[in-house]
Motif scaffolding. Structure first.
Motif, PDB file in Angstrom:
ATOM      1  N   GLN A 228       3.070   3.874 -47.185  1.00  0.00           N
ATOM      2  CA  GLN A 228       2.304   2.661 -47.450  1.00  0.00           C
ATOM      3  C   GLN A 228       1.259   2.905 -48.540  1.00  0.00           C
ATOM      4  N   ILE A 229       0.582   4.050 -48.462  1.00  0.00           N
ATOM      5  CA  ILE A 229      -0.435   4.374 -49.475  1.00  0.00           C
ATOM      6  C   ILE A 229       0.208   4.554 -50.846  1.00  0.00           C
ATOM      7  N   VAL A 230       1.303   5.290 -50.886  1.00  0.00           N
ATOM      8  CA  VAL A 230       1.963   5.540 -52.174  1.00  0.00           C
ATOM      9  C   VAL A 230       2.523   4.248 -52.757  1.00  0.00           C
ATOM     10  N   GLU A 231       3.111   3.418 -51.928  1.00  0.00           N
ATOM     11  CA  GLU A 231       3.665   2.152 -52.421  1.00  0.00           C
ATOM     12  C   GLU A 231       2.585   1.296 -53.073  1.00  0.00           C
ATOM     13  N   ALA A 232       1.392   1.281 -52.467  1.00  0.00           N
ATOM     14  CA  ALA A 232       0.291   0.503 -53.032  1.00  0.00           C
ATOM     15  C   ALA A 232      -0.260   1.120 -54.306  1.00  0.00           C
ATOM     16  N   THR A 233      -0.052   2.439 -54.474  1.00  0.00           N
ATOM     17  CA  THR A 233      -0.644   3.161 -55.604  1.00  0.00           C
ATOM     18  C   THR A 233       0.309   3.288 -56.793  1.00  0.00           C
ATOM     19  N   LEU A 234       1.615   3.171 -56.570  1.00  0.00           N
ATOM     20  CA  LEU A 234       2.584   3.374 -57.656  1.00  0.00           C
ATOM     21  C   LEU A 234       2.323   2.494 -58.886  1.00  0.00           C
ATOM     22  N   PRO A 235       1.980   1.195 -58.738  1.00  0.00           N
ATOM     23  CA  PRO A 235       1.708   0.401 -59.944  1.00  0.00           C
ATOM     24  C   PRO A 235       0.580   0.973 -60.797  1.00  0.00           C
ATOM     25  N   VAL A 236      -0.452   1.508 -60.138  1.00  0.00           N
ATOM     26  CA  VAL A 236      -1.571   2.109 -60.878  1.00  0.00           C
ATOM     27  C   VAL A 236      -1.101   3.373 -61.593  1.00  0.00           C
ATOM     28  N   ILE A 237      -0.301   4.194 -60.906  1.00  0.00           N
ATOM     29  CA  ILE A 237       0.196   5.434 -61.510  1.00  0.00           C
ATOM     30  C   ILE A 237       1.044   5.124 -62.735  1.00  0.00           C
ATOM     31  N   LYS A 238       1.878   4.089 -62.632  1.00  0.00           N
ATOM     32  CA  LYS A 238       2.702   3.706 -63.782  1.00  0.00           C
ATOM     33  C   LYS A 238       1.837   3.240 -64.938  1.00  0.00           C
ATOM     34  N   ARG A 239       0.767   2.510 -64.638  1.00  0.00           N
ATOM     35  CA  ARG A 239      -0.075   1.964 -65.700  1.00  0.00           C
ATOM     36  C   ARG A 239      -0.843   3.054 -66.434  1.00  0.00           C
ATOM     37  N   ILE A 240      -1.456   3.973 -65.688  1.00  0.00           N
ATOM     38  CA  ILE A 240      -2.294   4.970 -66.356  1.00  0.00           C
ATOM     39  C   ILE A 240      -1.475   6.102 -66.954  1.00  0.00           C
ATOM     40  N   ASP A 241      -0.246   6.310 -66.467  1.00  0.00           N
ATOM     41  CA  ASP A 241       0.680   7.290 -67.046  1.00  0.00           C
ATOM     42  C   ASP A 241      -0.005   8.633 -67.281  1.00  0.00           C
ATOM     43  N   SER A 242      -0.604   9.173 -66.211  1.00  0.00           N
ATOM     44  CA  SER A 242      -1.340  10.432 -66.292  1.00  0.00           C
ATOM     45  C   SER A 242      -0.464  11.580 -65.815  1.00  0.00           C
ATOM     46  N   ALA A 243      -0.344  12.615 -66.634  1.00  0.00           N
ATOM     47  CA  ALA A 243       0.465  13.774 -66.252  1.00  0.00           C
ATOM     48  C   ALA A 243      -0.121  14.476 -65.034  1.00  0.00           C
ATOM     49  N   THR A 244      -1.452  14.519 -64.931  1.00  0.00           N
ATOM     50  CA  THR A 244      -2.064  15.201 -63.792  1.00  0.00           C
ATOM     51  C   THR A 244      -1.847  14.415 -62.502  1.00  0.00           C
ATOM     52  N   VAL A 245      -1.900  13.093 -62.572  1.00  0.00           N
ATOM     53  CA  VAL A 245      -1.636  12.293 -61.375  1.00  0.00           C
ATOM     54  C   VAL A 245      -0.154  12.360 -61.004  1.00  0.00           C
ATOM     55  N   ARG A 246       0.718  12.391 -62.012  1.00  0.00           N
ATOM     56  CA  ARG A 246       2.147  12.535 -61.700  1.00  0.00           C
ATOM     57  C   ARG A 246       2.424  13.874 -61.005  1.00  0.00           C
ATOM     58  N   ALA A 247       1.671  14.909 -61.384  1.00  0.00           N
ATOM     59  CA  ALA A 247       1.822  16.202 -60.703  1.00  0.00           C
ATOM     60  C   ALA A 247       1.411  16.088 -59.238  1.00  0.00           C
ATOM     61  N   GLU A 248       0.352  15.317 -58.970  1.00  0.00           N
ATOM     62  CA  GLU A 248      -0.045  15.073 -57.582  1.00  0.00           C
ATOM     63  C   GLU A 248       1.068  14.342 -56.837  1.00  0.00           C
ATOM     64  N   LEU A 249       1.704  13.386 -57.495  1.00  0.00           N
ATOM     65  CA  LEU A 249       2.790  12.643 -56.872  1.00  0.00           C
ATOM     66  C   LEU A 249       3.960  13.560 -56.536  1.00  0.00           C
ATOM     67  N   GLY A 250       4.172  14.548 -57.387  1.00  0.00           N
ATOM     68  CA  GLY A 250       5.219  15.529 -57.112  1.00  0.00           C
ATOM     69  C   GLY A 250       4.944  16.305 -55.834  1.00  0.00           C
ATOM     70  N   GLN A 251       3.665  16.582 -55.545  1.00  0.00           N
ATOM     71  CA  GLN A 251       3.303  17.268 -54.307  1.00  0.00           C
ATOM     72  C   GLN A 251       3.607  16.389 -53.091  1.00  0.00           C
ATOM     73  N   PHE A 252       3.380  15.083 -53.232  1.00  0.00           N
ATOM     74  CA  PHE A 252       3.741  14.165 -52.141  1.00  0.00           C
ATOM     75  C   PHE A 252       5.239  14.204 -51.876  1.00  0.00           C
ATOM     76  N   VAL A 253       6.021  14.155 -52.946  1.00  0.00           N
ATOM     77  CA  VAL A 253       7.482  14.178 -52.796  1.00  0.00           C
ATOM     78  C   VAL A 253       7.927  15.455 -52.090  1.00  0.00           C
ATOM     79  N   GLU A 254       7.308  16.561 -52.455  1.00  0.00           N
ATOM     80  CA  GLU A 254       7.666  17.843 -51.846  1.00  0.00           C
ATOM     81  C   GLU A 254       7.437  17.836 -50.337  1.00  0.00           C
ATOM     82  N   GLN A 255       6.362  17.183 -49.890  1.00  0.00           N
ATOM     83  CA  GLN A 255       6.081  17.110 -48.455  1.00  0.00           C
ATOM     84  C   GLN A 255       6.925  16.045 -47.757  1.00  0.00           C
ATOM     85  N   ALA A 256       7.228  14.963 -48.457  1.00  0.00           N
ATOM     86  CA  ALA A 256       7.922  13.839 -47.820  1.00  0.00           C
ATOM     87  C   ALA A 256       9.422  14.054 -47.696  1.00  0.00           C
TER      88      ALA A 256
END
Length: 395
Positions: A345-373
């Motif tokens: 639920q948190i990630v779904e609400a945050t994905l539009p922001v991540i797409k907009r800012i297109d930050s490599a460091t935030v995308r790396a954080e997202l990769g950590q979520f994927v690794e756990q999920a």
């Protein structure tokens, strides 16, 4: 609508591009308006039907606008005659020496404008403006004298440091290091050695995102021990060291570094002297602690602390980068304890922001979520979200 106009529309959510003219002389106002629109020098010149060199000379204060050029710029920005009127009030420059006061004060404001835009929209709409203004400042530096010359070089150093941060956010660590080294050189021209200490903090962060934990800790320790390090820089260094030790799995050293971070942060509350990097007193030490707990794989403690702190002290609304970063970290902790529904639920609400800012460091954080999920038992909707997150994390 082209990319620049699209950026302007996004920026208007935080600060309108149609507001009254910002303070400053013609060159500073022109640069500020261009920054707000996210236009490069080339784009501005194209829209005003003048040369790129003219725009650079106007913004740096090396030339006054002719009535025709002022009218063309006014039409390009749609300022209804205000920009042309401002040009008419400006006196003619007769000497070859730059008067640094208005240049420095004006471009300090432009830098804050660009940082606001960067926090809201990411690096893509500020990098061109940062580079062109930095070039104009370094061109103007030799034309100033005495203390004024030092002020221009120091301002160029500030622009270079932030340009390096934007390069890292764009996923280009080599370019980030290049700009960081330029910031050190130009800071020295301006008589400030503290930027050399802060540059080590930036290098620690770059090493951290490169996955080189030992180098990150080493750079952080060197920053803390640098002769020119201030309490602000030592606080930043302690934060980087704490996160490095957490990634290494050394809870004791991490805890000691967090204590140093809190101690140095307390030293600088209310301090308005020159500093490099974000103001540490505006941060949340508990969110940093939660981040360290996450790296130590103490997921339940991290999840609880993230939830409590993000509820109690939410990040600055205009700072989309920080909001997304800590939201994804909270989701990663929740995934780590098997609360996949809450995490998604948190990630779904945050994905539009991540797409907009297109930050490599935030995308790396997202990769950590994927690794756990990924290893968790997920339903069809959750799987789709995890796959979408994985694709976005890869850029």
């Amino acid at each position: 609508m082209d990319q620049a106009d699209s950026a302007a529309g996004k920026v208007s959510a935080g600060r309108s591009t149609d507001a009254r003219l910002p303070p400053g002389d013609f060159g500073v106002v022109l640069a500020t308006l261009r920054a707000r629109r996210g236009w490069s020098v080339r784009e501005c010149a194209r829209r005003a039907n003048v040369s790129e060199g003219q725009i650079c000379n106007l913004e740096s204060g090396l030339r006054n606008p002719t009535p025709a050029v002022a009218a063309a710029c006014d039409a390009a920005f749609g300022t209804g005659g205000e920009l042309a009127e401002l040009a008419g009030r400006r006196g003619v420059r007769t000497e070859g020496v730059i008067e640094a006061g208005p240049v420095v004060a004006g471009y300090e404001r432009v830098l804050w404008e660009l940082k606001d835009i960067g926090r809201l929209t990411g690096p893509r709409f500020v990098t061109a403006s940062m580079k062109s203004i930095t070039r104009m400042l370094t061109d103007a530096g030799p034309h100033a004298v005495g203390e004024q010359r030092a002020e221009i070089w120091l301002l160029a150093s500030k622009f270079a440091e932030y340009t390096g941060w934007m390069a890292q956010e764009a996923g280009n660590p080599a370019e980030a290091l290049r700009w960081t080294n330029l910031a050190v050189r130009w800071g020295a021209h301006g008589g400030d050695e503290t930027v050399a200490a802060y540059a080590l903090v930036r290098k620690a962060f770059i090493a951290q995102h490169r996955g080189d934990t030992d180098a990150a800790i080493g750079f952080a320790d060197r920053a803390a021990g640098h002769p020119a390090a201030t309490p602000v820089i030592r606080a930043h260094a302690a934060r980087r060291a704490a996160q490095g030790y957490a990634r290494r799995g050394d809870a004791g050293a991490c805890r000691e570094a967090l204590e140093r971070f809190r101690s140095h942060t307390a030293e600088v509350v209310g301090d308005r002297t020159l500093h490099w990097g974000p103001r540490v007193e505006n941060g949340n030490p508990r969110l940093i602690e939660a981040t360290c707990l996450l790296s130590l794989r103490r997921f339940e403690l991290a999840a609880d602390l993230f939830a409590a702190e993000r509820r109690r002290r939410p990040t600055v609304p205009a700072d989309s980068n920080s909001q997304a970063r800590f939201a994804v970290r909270q989701a990663t902790a929740l995934a780590g304890v098997g609360r996949l529904d809450d995490a998604c639920q948190i990630v779904e609400a945050t994905l539009p922001v991540i797409k907009r800012i297109d930050s490599a460091t935030v995308r790396a954080e997202l990769g950590q979520f994927v690794e756990q999920a990924r290893p968790r038992r997920a339903g069809p909707g959750q799987l789709a979200l995890i796959y979408a997150s994985a694709a976005l994390a890869l850029g």
